[in-house]
Write a protein that holds these residues in place. Sequence first.
Motif, PDB file in Angstrom:
ATOM      1  N   PRO A  93       4.086   9.684  -2.635  1.00  8.58           N
ATOM      2  CA  PRO A  93       4.212  10.654  -1.538  1.00  8.58           C
ATOM      3  C   PRO A  93       3.892  10.037  -0.186  1.00  8.58           C
ATOM      4  CG  PRO A  93       2.928  11.567  -3.361  1.00  8.58           C
ATOM      5  CD  PRO A  93       3.083  10.098  -3.629  1.00  8.58           C
ATOM      6  N   HIS A  94       4.521  10.572   0.859  1.00  7.57           N
ATOM      7  CA  HIS A  94       4.118  10.232   2.214  1.00  7.57           C
ATOM      8  C   HIS A  94       2.672  10.694   2.400  1.00  7.57           C
ATOM      9  CE1 HIS A  94       8.507  10.143   2.522  1.00  7.57           C
ATOM     10  NE2 HIS A  94       8.352   9.381   3.592  1.00  7.57           N
ATOM     11  N   GLY A  95       2.008  10.134   3.393  1.00  7.24           N
ATOM     12  CA  GLY A  95       0.600  10.441   3.606  1.00  7.24           C
ATOM     13  C   GLY A  95       0.369  11.717   4.389  1.00  7.24           C
ATOM     14  N   ASP A  96      -0.602  11.695   5.262  1.00  5.58           N
ATOM     15  CA  ASP A  96      -1.059  12.855   6.023  1.00  5.58           C
ATOM     16  C   ASP A  96       0.096  13.545   6.744  1.00  5.58           C
ATOM     17  OD1 ASP A  96      -2.356  14.675   7.675  1.00  5.58           O
ATOM     18  OD2 ASP A  96      -3.977  13.296   8.180  1.00  5.58           O
ATOM     19  N   ILE A  97       0.319  14.807   6.423  1.00  4.71           N
ATOM     20  CA  ILE A  97       1.436  15.559   7.017  1.00  4.71           C
ATOM     21  C   ILE A  97       1.283  15.686   8.529  1.00  4.71           C
ATOM     22  CG2 ILE A  97       0.355  17.836   6.735  1.00  4.71           C
ATOM     23  CD1 ILE A  97       4.081  16.947   6.252  1.00  4.71           C
ATOM     24  N   ARG A  98       0.079  15.556   9.035  1.00  3.98           N
ATOM     25  CA  ARG A  98      -0.148  15.676  10.479  1.00  3.98           C
ATOM     26  C   ARG A  98       0.438  14.500  11.255  1.00  3.98           C
ATOM     27  NH1 ARG A  98      -6.536  16.645  10.024  1.00  3.98           N
ATOM     28  NH2 ARG A  98      -6.152  14.906   8.585  1.00  3.98           N
ATOM     29  N   THR A  99       0.759  13.435  10.559  1.00  2.00           N
ATOM     30  CA  THR A  99       1.316  12.257  11.227  1.00  2.00           C
ATOM     31  C   THR A  99       2.838  12.198  11.117  1.00  2.00           C
ATOM     32  OG1 THR A  99       1.188  10.843   9.253  1.00  2.00           O
ATOM     33  CG2 THR A  99      -0.789  11.006  10.636  1.00  2.00           C
ATOM     34  N   ILE A 100       3.437  13.216  10.528  1.00  2.00           N
ATOM     35  CA  ILE A 100       4.882  13.218  10.275  1.00  2.00           C
ATOM     36  C   ILE A 100       5.564  14.254  11.158  1.00  2.00           C
ATOM     37  CG2 ILE A 100       6.668  13.560   8.514  1.00  2.00           C
ATOM     38  CD1 ILE A 100       4.465  12.792   6.446  1.00  2.00           C
ATOM     39  N   GLU A 101       6.582  13.843  11.882  1.00  3.83           N
ATOM     40  CA  GLU A 101       7.338  14.759  12.739  1.00  3.83           C
ATOM     41  C   GLU A 101       8.290  15.601  11.886  1.00  3.83           C
ATOM     42  OE1 GLU A 101       6.946  15.331  15.921  1.00  3.83           O
ATOM     43  OE2 GLU A 101       5.353  13.832  16.080  1.00  3.83           O
ATOM     44  N   PRO A 102       8.366  16.909  12.143  1.00  2.00           N
ATOM     45  CA  PRO A 102       9.269  17.762  11.368  1.00  2.00           C
ATOM     46  C   PRO A 102      10.714  17.262  11.360  1.00  2.00           C
ATOM     47  CG  PRO A 102       7.801  19.101  12.685  1.00  2.00           C
ATOM     48  CD  PRO A 102       7.575  17.687  13.116  1.00  2.00           C
ATOM     49  N   GLU A 103      11.151  16.664  12.469  1.00  2.00           N
ATOM     50  CA  GLU A 103      12.528  16.179  12.568  1.00  2.00           C
ATOM     51  C   GLU A 103      12.791  15.032  11.596  1.00  2.00           C
ATOM     52  OE1 GLU A 103      10.466  16.662  15.092  1.00  2.00           O
ATOM     53  OE2 GLU A 103      11.370  18.498  15.923  1.00  2.00           O
ATOM     54  N   ASP A 104      11.729  14.356  11.146  1.00  3.07           N
ATOM     55  CA  ASP A 104      11.890  13.242  10.219  1.00  3.07           C
ATOM     56  C   ASP A 104      11.943  13.691   8.765  1.00  3.07           C
ATOM     57  OD1 ASP A 104      11.865  11.444  12.345  1.00  3.07           O
ATOM     58  OD2 ASP A 104       9.677  11.177  12.248  1.00  3.07           O
ATOM     59  N   ILE A 105      11.735  14.975   8.519  1.00  2.00           N
ATOM     60  CA  ILE A 105      11.777  15.527   7.170  1.00  2.00           C
ATOM     61  C   ILE A 105      13.214  15.938   6.846  1.00  2.00           C
ATOM     62  CG2 ILE A 105      11.000  17.437   5.708  1.00  2.00           C
ATOM     63  CD1 ILE A 105       8.361  17.370   7.224  1.00  2.00           C
ATOM     64  N   PRO A 106      13.734  15.579   5.675  1.00  2.00           N
ATOM     65  CA  PRO A 106      15.121  15.944   5.326  1.00  2.00           C
ATOM     66  C   PRO A 106      15.324  17.451   5.305  1.00  2.00           C
ATOM     67  CG  PRO A 106      14.235  14.311   3.797  1.00  2.00           C
ATOM     68  CD  PRO A 106      13.079  14.790   4.614  1.00  2.00           C
ATOM     69  N   ASP A 107      16.555  17.870   5.541  1.00  2.00           N
ATOM     70  CA  ASP A 107      16.899  19.282   5.399  1.00  2.00           C
ATOM     71  C   ASP A 107      16.645  19.713   3.957  1.00  2.00           C
ATOM     72  OD1 ASP A 107      17.700  19.359   8.036  1.00  2.00           O
ATOM     73  OD2 ASP A 107      19.821  19.015   7.587  1.00  2.00           O
ATOM     74  N   HIS A 108      16.257  20.944   3.792  1.00  2.00           N
ATOM     75  CA  HIS A 108      15.926  21.434   2.456  1.00  2.00           C
ATOM     76  C   HIS A 108      16.126  22.934   2.386  1.00  2.00           C
ATOM     77  CE1 HIS A 108      12.320  21.381   5.018  1.00  2.00           C
ATOM     78  NE2 HIS A 108      11.962  22.479   4.389  1.00  2.00           N
ATOM     79  N   ASP A 109      16.245  23.440   1.172  1.00  2.00           N
ATOM     80  CA  ASP A 109      16.438  24.876   0.942  1.00  2.00           C
ATOM     81  C   ASP A 109      15.112  25.614   0.793  1.00  2.00           C
ATOM     82  OD1 ASP A 109      19.420  24.862   0.666  1.00  2.00           O
ATOM     83  OD2 ASP A 109      18.946  23.563  -1.033  1.00  2.00           O
ATOM     84  N   ILE A 110      14.124  24.958   0.172  1.00  2.00           N
ATOM     85  CA  ILE A 110      12.854  25.623  -0.105  1.00  2.00           C
ATOM     86  C   ILE A 110      11.701  24.697   0.274  1.00  2.00           C
ATOM     87  CG2 ILE A 110      11.412  26.711  -1.868  1.00  2.00           C
ATOM     88  CD1 ILE A 110      13.891  27.310  -3.474  1.00  2.00           C
ATOM     89  N   LEU A 111      10.723  25.237   0.983  1.00  2.00           N
ATOM     90  CA  LEU A 111       9.489  24.526   1.317  1.00  2.00           C
ATOM     91  C   LEU A 111       8.397  24.993   0.369  1.00  2.00           C
ATOM     92  CD1 LEU A 111       7.912  23.876   4.782  1.00  2.00           C
ATOM     93  CD2 LEU A 111       6.575  25.036   3.019  1.00  2.00           C
ATOM     94  N   LEU A 112       7.682  24.052  -0.226  1.00  2.00           N
ATOM     95  CA  LEU A 112       6.589  24.353  -1.149  1.00  2.00           C
ATOM     96  C   LEU A 112       5.304  23.742  -0.621  1.00  2.00           C
ATOM     97  CD1 LEU A 112       8.458  23.329  -4.441  1.00  2.00           C
ATOM     98  CD2 LEU A 112       8.369  25.611  -3.398  1.00  2.00           C
TER      99      LEU A 112
END
Length: 327
Positions: A47-66
Motif C-alpha cells: 500500500p501507499h503510505g500516509d494518505i495525508r501526503t497523497i494528492e487526490p488528483e494522483d488517485i485513480p478514478d474509481h466507483d467506490i471509496l472504502l
Amino acid sequence: MFAFIDLFAGVGGIRMAFERQGGVCVFTSEWDVKAQETYEANFGEKPHGDIRTIEPEDIPDHDILLAGFPCQPFSLAGVSKKASLGRAHGFADETQGTLFFNIANILHAKRPRAFLLENVKNLRSHDKKRTYQTIMKVLKEDLGYTVYDEVLDAKGLVPQHRERIYIVGFRDPIKFEFPKLPEQGPPLRSILEEDVDDKYTLSDKLWEYLQAYAEKHRQKGNGFGFGLANLDGHSRTLSARYHKDGSEILIPQEGKNPRRLTPRECARLQGFPEGFKIVVSNTAAYKQFGNSVAVPVVSAIAEKMIEALDANRRIEIEGQDTVCKVI
C-alpha cells in the motif's frame, strides 16, 4: 466489474469483501509498516503510505471509496468565526487537520458513485456528538451524497460480539437497505485450534493478577475484569490491545490456567479465510486483527451496495432527511 480504492486499509479485510463482489482495487493506502507487510503478502502489492501526503488528483478514478478511518475530534472554532462574519465555509474548514478531511477531499475531487466508511460504534457520541454531526453534514450537505448509517453486530456471522458503525453513501439518490444479520452465529469453539502451544497459556503470575484486578473492581461495583469465554457462545470484542494480556477473551482449559487466542484464531474470529497469510510477529498480528473488520459483515454490506447500484432505484430527498420514495 467495478473499481474501488482501499484507504486506511489495515490488512485488507474490507478489500477482501469487495473483491468477492467482483471489484478491482486500483489504489490502497496504509501507513503502518507491519500492516503493509501483511497486506503485501496477501494481495501482492504494498500500500501507499500516509494518505495525508497523497494528492487526490494522483488517485485513480474509481466507483467506490472504502475506508475504515480513525476517529478524531474536529475543531469548529474557525467555522463559528466565519459564520459570524457571514462568510461561506465547507468541509475543508470544518475537518481540516483530521483524517476524515482526506476522505472528504477525495470524495470532492473524484466523485465516486458510492462509499463505505467503518468506525467504532462510539463515533456517534464522540466529542459530545460533534464529530458525527460534522461528518454527516459534510457528506450530505457539502458533498451532496445520499447517506445511510447503521450499527451492526458481527456475532450473527462470526463468534464475536463486535458492534461497528457503517456509513454508506451514494452520489445519486439511490435506495439502500443494510443487510439483516442473524441474531446468533457459530459458537466460539468452532474457530479454535486443536493443538495449541503452551506459550499461549497464562502464567500463574498474570492469571493471579487478572483475578485480583477483577475482584478489586467487583468490590467497587465496577464490571472491569477479564473475559473467560463461553465456548458455546460468542466472545467479547477483539481489540488492538489483545497482545498485552489477552484478558478480554480468555479460553478456559481443563486442569490449567486459561489461554489467549492464537493469531490464527484471531484471524478466524474476524472471518478471514484459512489461506490468509500471517507473516508478522504475534504482537503485530494481534494488533492487526484487533484493528480489522469482521470480513463477513462487510461482505454482506458490499453485496447490498452492489445490488443498490445495479438496481439504481432513485428516491426523493426532502430537507435533511432521506425519504424513500422509489421513482
